[in-house]
Structures are given as structure tokens and as C-alpha cells.
Design a protein around this motif. Structure first.
Motif, PDB file in Angstrom:
ATOM      1  N   VAL A   1       0.843  -1.202   0.000  1.00  0.00           N
ATOM      2  CA  VAL A   1       0.000   0.000   0.000  1.00  0.00           C
ATOM      3  C   VAL A   1       0.873   1.245   0.000  1.00  0.00           C
ATOM      4  O   VAL A   1       0.629   2.189  -0.758  1.00  0.00           O
ATOM      5  N   ALA A   2       1.900   1.258   0.836  1.00  0.00           N
ATOM      6  CA  ALA A   2       2.794   2.419   0.903  1.00  0.00           C
ATOM      7  C   ALA A   2       3.474   2.661  -0.443  1.00  0.00           C
ATOM      8  O   ALA A   2       3.509   3.795  -0.942  1.00  0.00           O
ATOM      9  N   ILE A   3       3.992   1.619  -1.057  1.00  0.00           N
ATOM     10  CA  ILE A   3       4.702   1.760  -2.338  1.00  0.00           C
ATOM     11  C   ILE A   3       3.741   2.209  -3.446  1.00  0.00           C
ATOM     12  O   ILE A   3       4.067   3.096  -4.251  1.00  0.00           O
ATOM     13  N   ILE A   4       2.550   1.620  -3.486  1.00  0.00           N
ATOM     14  CA  ILE A   4       1.571   1.998  -4.516  1.00  0.00           C
ATOM     15  C   ILE A   4       1.166   3.464  -4.366  1.00  0.00           C
ATOM     16  O   ILE A   4       1.114   4.210  -5.357  1.00  0.00           O
ATOM     17  N   LEU A   5       0.888   3.900  -3.134  1.00  0.00           N
ATOM     18  CA  LEU A   5       0.496   5.302  -2.925  1.00  0.00           C
ATOM     19  C   LEU A   5       1.628   6.263  -3.282  1.00  0.00           C
ATOM     20  O   LEU A   5       1.384   7.314  -3.879  1.00  0.00           O
ATOM     21  N   ILE A   6       2.851   5.908  -2.938  1.00  0.00           N
ATOM     22  CA  ILE A   6       3.996   6.755  -3.302  1.00  0.00           C
ATOM     23  C   ILE A   6       4.129   6.818  -4.819  1.00  0.00           C
ATOM     24  O   ILE A   6       4.318   7.893  -5.396  1.00  0.00           O
ATOM     25  N   GLY A   7       4.005   5.671  -5.487  1.00  0.00           N
ATOM     26  CA  GLY A   7       4.089   5.635  -6.951  1.00  0.00           C
ATOM     27  C   GLY A   7       3.026   6.492  -7.612  1.00  0.00           C
ATOM     28  O   GLY A   7       3.311   7.271  -8.533  1.00  0.00           O
ATOM     29  N   ILE A   8       1.782   6.371  -7.146  1.00  0.00           N
ATOM     30  CA  ILE A   8       0.679   7.160  -7.716  1.00  0.00           C
ATOM     31  C   ILE A   8       0.926   8.649  -7.510  1.00  0.00           C
ATOM     32  O   ILE A   8       0.714   9.453  -8.424  1.00  0.00           O
ATOM     33  N   SER A   9       1.389   9.018  -6.325  1.00  0.00           N
ATOM     34  CA  SER A   9       1.598  10.445  -6.047  1.00  0.00           C
ATOM     35  C   SER A   9       2.682  11.042  -6.936  1.00  0.00           C
ATOM     36  O   SER A   9       2.589  12.204  -7.340  1.00  0.00           O
ATOM     37  N   PHE A  10       3.703  10.260  -7.267  1.00  0.00           N
ATOM     38  CA  PHE A  10       4.751  10.775  -8.142  1.00  0.00           C
ATOM     39  C   PHE A  10       4.310  10.768  -9.602  1.00  0.00           C
ATOM     40  O   PHE A  10       4.635  11.680 -10.357  1.00  0.00           O
TER      41      PHE A  10
ATOM     42  N   ASN B   1       1.790  13.586  -9.812  1.00  0.00           N
ATOM     43  CA  ASN B   1       2.373  14.832  -9.330  1.00  0.00           C
ATOM     44  C   ASN B   1       1.450  15.589  -8.368  1.00  0.00           C
ATOM     45  O   ASN B   1       1.263  16.795  -8.486  1.00  0.00           O
ATOM     46  N   TYR B   2       0.860  14.856  -7.420  1.00  0.00           N
ATOM     47  CA  TYR B   2       0.037  15.462  -6.381  1.00  0.00           C
ATOM     48  C   TYR B   2       0.895  15.637  -5.133  1.00  0.00           C
ATOM     49  O   TYR B   2       1.253  14.659  -4.486  1.00  0.00           O
ATOM     50  N   SER B   3       1.206  16.871  -4.791  1.00  0.00           N
ATOM     51  CA  SER B   3       2.098  17.088  -3.645  1.00  0.00           C
ATOM     52  C   SER B   3       1.425  16.705  -2.327  1.00  0.00           C
ATOM     53  O   SER B   3       2.071  16.162  -1.431  1.00  0.00           O
ATOM     54  N   HIS B   4       0.117  16.958  -2.179  1.00  0.00           N
ATOM     55  CA  HIS B   4      -0.578  16.609  -0.935  1.00  0.00           C
ATOM     56  C   HIS B   4      -0.629  15.087  -0.768  1.00  0.00           C
ATOM     57  O   HIS B   4      -0.371  14.563   0.313  1.00  0.00           O
ATOM     58  N   THR B   5      -0.948  14.383  -1.850  1.00  0.00           N
ATOM     59  CA  THR B   5      -0.973  12.922  -1.808  1.00  0.00           C
ATOM     60  C   THR B   5       0.427  12.372  -1.567  1.00  0.00           C
ATOM     61  O   THR B   5       0.596  11.376  -0.864  1.00  0.00           O
ATOM     62  N   ARG B   6       1.430  13.025  -2.120  1.00  0.00           N
ATOM     63  CA  ARG B   6       2.810  12.587  -1.937  1.00  0.00           C
ATOM     64  C   ARG B   6       3.209  12.655  -0.462  1.00  0.00           C
ATOM     65  O   ARG B   6       3.817  11.733   0.066  1.00  0.00           O
ATOM     66  N   LYS B   7       2.839  13.751   0.206  1.00  0.00           N
ATOM     67  CA  LYS B   7       3.167  13.889   1.629  1.00  0.00           C
ATOM     68  C   LYS B   7       2.494  12.784   2.441  1.00  0.00           C
ATOM     69  O   LYS B   7       3.114  12.184   3.312  1.00  0.00           O
ATOM     70  N   ARG B   8       1.225  12.536   2.145  1.00  0.00           N
ATOM     71  CA  ARG B   8       0.517  11.492   2.882  1.00  0.00           C
ATOM     72  C   ARG B   8       1.113  10.121   2.603  1.00  0.00           C
ATOM     73  O   ARG B   8       1.269   9.304   3.513  1.00  0.00           O
ATOM     74  N   SER B   9       1.449   9.863   1.354  1.00  0.00           N
ATOM     75  CA  SER B   9       1.992   8.542   1.016  1.00  0.00           C
ATOM     76  C   SER B   9       3.391   8.350   1.608  1.00  0.00           C
ATOM     77  O   SER B   9       3.729   7.255   2.070  1.00  0.00           O
TER      78      SER B   9
ATOM     79  N   THR C   1      -3.212   2.261  11.102  1.00  0.00           N
ATOM     80  CA  THR C   1      -3.251   3.571  11.749  1.00  0.00           C
ATOM     81  C   THR C   1      -2.846   4.671  10.784  1.00  0.00           C
ATOM     82  O   THR C   1      -3.496   5.719  10.712  1.00  0.00           O
ATOM     83  N   ALA C   2      -1.792   4.431  10.016  1.00  0.00           N
ATOM     84  CA  ALA C   2      -1.315   5.450   9.080  1.00  0.00           C
ATOM     85  C   ALA C   2      -2.375   5.789   8.024  1.00  0.00           C
ATOM     86  O   ALA C   2      -2.649   6.963   7.754  1.00  0.00           O
ATOM     87  N   VAL C   3      -2.982   4.776   7.449  1.00  0.00           N
ATOM     88  CA  VAL C   3      -4.006   4.996   6.424  1.00  0.00           C
ATOM     89  C   VAL C   3      -5.230   5.663   7.047  1.00  0.00           C
ATOM     90  O   VAL C   3      -5.842   6.553   6.445  1.00  0.00           O
ATOM     91  N   SER C   4      -5.586   5.266   8.270  1.00  0.00           N
ATOM     92  CA  SER C   4      -6.745   5.857   8.948  1.00  0.00           C
ATOM     93  C   SER C   4      -6.524   7.329   9.277  1.00  0.00           C
ATOM     94  O   SER C   4      -7.456   8.126   9.217  1.00  0.00           O
ATOM     95  N   LEU C   5      -5.308   7.689   9.635  1.00  0.00           N
ATOM     96  CA  LEU C   5      -5.013   9.097   9.918  1.00  0.00           C
ATOM     97  C   LEU C   5      -4.900   9.919   8.630  1.00  0.00           C
ATOM     98  O   LEU C   5      -5.323  11.076   8.589  1.00  0.00           O
ATOM     99  N   ALA C   6      -4.360   9.310   7.590  1.00  0.00           N
ATOM    100  CA  ALA C   6      -4.208  10.028   6.313  1.00  0.00           C
ATOM    101  C   ALA C   6      -5.542  10.177   5.587  1.00  0.00           C
ATOM    102  O   ALA C   6      -5.779  11.180   4.906  1.00  0.00           O
ATOM    103  N   TYR C   7      -6.401   9.186   5.714  1.00  0.00           N
ATOM    104  CA  TYR C   7      -7.711   9.190   5.050  1.00  0.00           C
ATOM    105  C   TYR C   7      -8.787   8.860   6.089  1.00  0.00           C
ATOM    106  O   TYR C   7      -9.296   7.746   6.128  1.00  0.00           O
ATOM    107  N   PRO C   8      -9.140   9.825   6.947  1.00  0.00           N
ATOM    108  CA  PRO C   8     -10.029   9.545   8.085  1.00  0.00           C
ATOM    109  C   PRO C   8     -11.509   9.393   7.702  1.00  0.00           C
ATOM    110  O   PRO C   8     -12.339  10.233   8.030  1.00  0.00           O
ATOM    111  N   LYS C   9     -11.811   8.327   7.026  1.00  0.00           N
ATOM    112  CA  LYS C   9     -13.187   7.996   6.639  1.00  0.00           C
ATOM    113  C   LYS C   9     -13.536   6.653   7.266  1.00  0.00           C
ATOM    114  O   LYS C   9     -12.689   5.761   7.344  1.00  0.00           O
TER     115      LYS C   9
END
Length: 196
Positions: A55-64, A67-75, A132-140
Motif C-alpha cells: 500500500v505504501a509503495i503503490i500510494l507513493i508511486g501514484i503520487s509521483f 504529481n500530487y504534492s498533498h498525496t505525496r506527503k501522505r503517502s 493507523t497510518a491509512v486511517s489518519l491520512a484518510y479519516p473515513k
């Protein structure tokens, strides 16, 4: 001298009780399990590291890629949480060197892999860190409930399949959760400093 003896006198029974409670709970979970679920529980337990790091690697890849800086920080925060928790757990495992329960108590049934030292559970750390990380980054609610249900299931399977004590799982859940929370606070502090 008296003070240290008195402290030892108080702590030793607590240690014995907690060790007895630890093995009693594990024995009950492991030996009374529904063996028809062993295969399914192995799938859940084996999903911990691939899901956490994947999940971490996929989110980092998508953010790069997008080119979403907010998503990049969260990932990057999610990735840092999982890696940090994994490092802490590995250091503790090899510092404490607690033998696996099936080694100390041969009557337990080992149903899955478990080779490194027992305390704390690496699978459970990974699961609670990513949850916990995903829940804090995407609190839904639709992120939080499945994430923690899965993490709890991973922790339970480690005991059910005979490779970890309840205390291994409990401490691992605390490490994973608190590491992700501390990384989140660091991200918030960093974001405030960038605004200034």
C-alpha cells in the motif's frame, strides 16, 4: 538493599502471573481453534507485510506519477510509518531474543512460519502501523473500520496459528499504532512550518 529486595518481591509475582496468563490465553486460542480455518488464517497472516509495504509503495508511486504534492506527503508519511515501526520491532526482537512459544511449550501447534525471535510480533506491527497510518491520512469510516478489522485479524491469527504470545501481539499493536501516530504528528508539524 532492602528496597531492591522489596521491589523484586513485588515485581516477580506480577511477572509470573503475566507469563502464566500469557501462555494460558495462548493455549486456549491455539488448541481450541477451528482447524478448518487454518488455511484462511494463513492467508490473512501472510498478507501483513505485502499489504503494509505494498500500500505504501503503490500510494507513493501514484503520487509521483500524478504529481500530487498533498498525496505525496501522505503517502511518504504512510511509508515512513511502516518502515519506522518495522525497524523498532526488529531491534526489539533481536535485543530481547524471546523464544517462540511453540519452542518453549511443545504442546502448542505451530501452523505457520515463525523463525525470528518472538517479541514483538512483526506481522502485527506491520498491520497496525499501516492501519493507523491509512486511517489518519484518510479519516473515513470506510477506511478506518476495514483497516483495523484486518489488523486485528492479523494479530489474532498469529496466536491462533501458534507462533506468538498474546503479549507479543499486544506490544506489536502498540508499537505499530504509536509509531504511525508519532509520524503523523511529525507530518503535521512539518506542514505548519512550511506554511510559515
Amino acid at each position: 538493599m532492602r528496597k531492591s529486595f522489596f521491589i523484586l518481591f513485588l515485581i516477580f509475582p506480577v511477572y509470573l502471573f503475566s507469563q502464566n496468563l500469557d501462555i494460558d490465553v495462548l493455549r486456549n486460542i491455539n488448541l481450541n481453534r477451528d482447524r478448518q480455518l487454518d488455511g484462511f488464517f494463513r492467508v490473512i497472516t501472510d498478507s501483513a507485510s505485502p499489504v503494509a509495504y505494498g500500500v505504501a509503495i503503490i500510494l507513493i508511486g501514484i503520487s509521483f506519477l500524478q504529481n500530487y504534492s498533498h498525496t505525496r506527503k501522505r503517502s511518504l508519511y504512510i511509508g515512513a510509518s511502516v518502515v519506522s515501526a518495522g525497524i523498532i520491532t526488529t531491534i526489539l526482537k533481536y535485543s530481547i531474543q524471546r523464544p517462540r512459544p511453540f519452542i518453549t511449550y511443545p504442546f502448542l501447534e505451530k501452523v505457520t512460519s515463525g523463525g525470528s525471535p518472538s517479541f514483538p510480533s512483526g506481522h502485527t506491527t506491520d498491520a497496525f502501523s499501516i492501519a493507523t497510518a491509512v486511517s489518519l491520512a484518510y479519516p473515513k469510516w470506510y477506511v478506518i473500520i476495514p483497516a483495523y478489522a484486518w489488523a486485528g485479524a492479523v494479530g489474532f491469527t498469529r496466536m491462533d496459528l501458534g507462533v506468538h504470545y498474546p503479549s507479543d501481539v499486544l506490544v506489536a499493536a502498540i508499537i505499530g499504532t504509536s509509531t504511525a501516530f508519532l509520524c503523523y504528528k511529525a507530518l503535521q508539524l512539518n506542514s505548519k512550518n512550511e506554511v510559515k
